[in-house]
Design an enzyme around this catalytic site. Structure first.
Site, mmCIF file in Angstrom:
data_model
loop_
_atom_site.group_PDB
_atom_site.id
_atom_site.type_symbol
_atom_site.label_atom_id
_atom_site.label_comp_id
_atom_site.label_asym_id
_atom_site.label_seq_id
_atom_site.Cartn_x
_atom_site.Cartn_y
_atom_site.Cartn_z
ATOM 1 N N CYS A 42 -29.464 22.216 -18.980
ATOM 2 C CA CYS A 42 -29.119 21.243 -20.024
ATOM 3 C C CYS A 42 -28.405 20.019 -19.448
ATOM 4 C CB CYS A 42 -28.249 21.953 -21.058
ATOM 5 S SG CYS A 42 -27.456 20.884 -22.244
ATOM 6 N N CYS A 45 -24.995 19.277 -21.038
ATOM 7 C CA CYS A 45 -24.046 20.308 -20.583
ATOM 8 C C CYS A 45 -23.484 19.934 -19.206
ATOM 9 C CB CYS A 45 -24.722 21.673 -20.502
ATOM 10 S SG CYS A 45 -25.362 22.278 -22.078
#
Length: 124
Positions: A42, A45
Site C-alpha cells: 500500500c 501506508c
C-alpha cells in the site's frame, strides 16, 4: 520506542479481548495507543510509516504505537471492518476508539494525539 507489530494474540492481550467481550469495548493497555492497519504493498501506508516512527520516538512512554498487517491478520481486520488502508485506530485509555481512514498527515496525527489520546494527562 519503536512501532510494534501486533498479531491477533498480542492484540487480545495488549489492546482489547474482543473474543471474551464481543459486545463491549474494554481497553487493556496501560496507556493510550494508535493502531495502524496496513499492507506492505500500500502506497499511502508507506507514507504513514515514517510518521508513526517519528511519533513513537516523540511520545515514548506516553502512548503505544502498533501496526497490524491486514494480509497476515485477516480476522483482526474483519472484526474492525477494515475495508480500506491505511486505517488508523486511536484508542484512548478510558474511552472508545476513534477511526481515521486514509493517509493522515503528521499534524493531523498530533492533533488527535493531543485532543483524544493525551486528554486524560491534561485532566490530572
Amino acid at each position: 520506542m519503536e512501532v510494534t507489530h501486533l498479531t491477533k494474540d498480542e492484540f487480545l492481550k495488549k489492546v482489547a479481548n474482543y473474543e471474551q467481550s464481543p459486545e463491549e469495548w474494554k481497553f487493556l493497555g496501560d496507556k493510550s495507543c494508535i493502531i495502524d492497519f496496513y499492507a506492505d504493498w500500500c502506497g499511502p501506508c508507506k507514507m504513514v510509516a515514517p510518521i508513526l516512527d517519528q511519533l513513537a520516538e516523540k511520545y515514548d512512554g506516553r502512548i503505544d504505537i502498533y501496526k497490524v498487517d491486514t494480509e497476515k491478520e485477516e480476522e483482526l481486520s474483519a472484526v474492525f471492518g477494515i475495508r480500506s488502508i491505511p486505517t488508523i485506530l486511536f484508542c484512548p485509555k478510558d474511552d472508545h476508539p476513534q477511526i481515521l481512514r486514509g493517509a493522515v498527515s503528521k499534524a493531523d496525527f498530533e492533533k488527535v494525539i493531543q485532543d483524544v489520546l493525551l486528554q486524560e494527562e491534561e485532566n490530572c
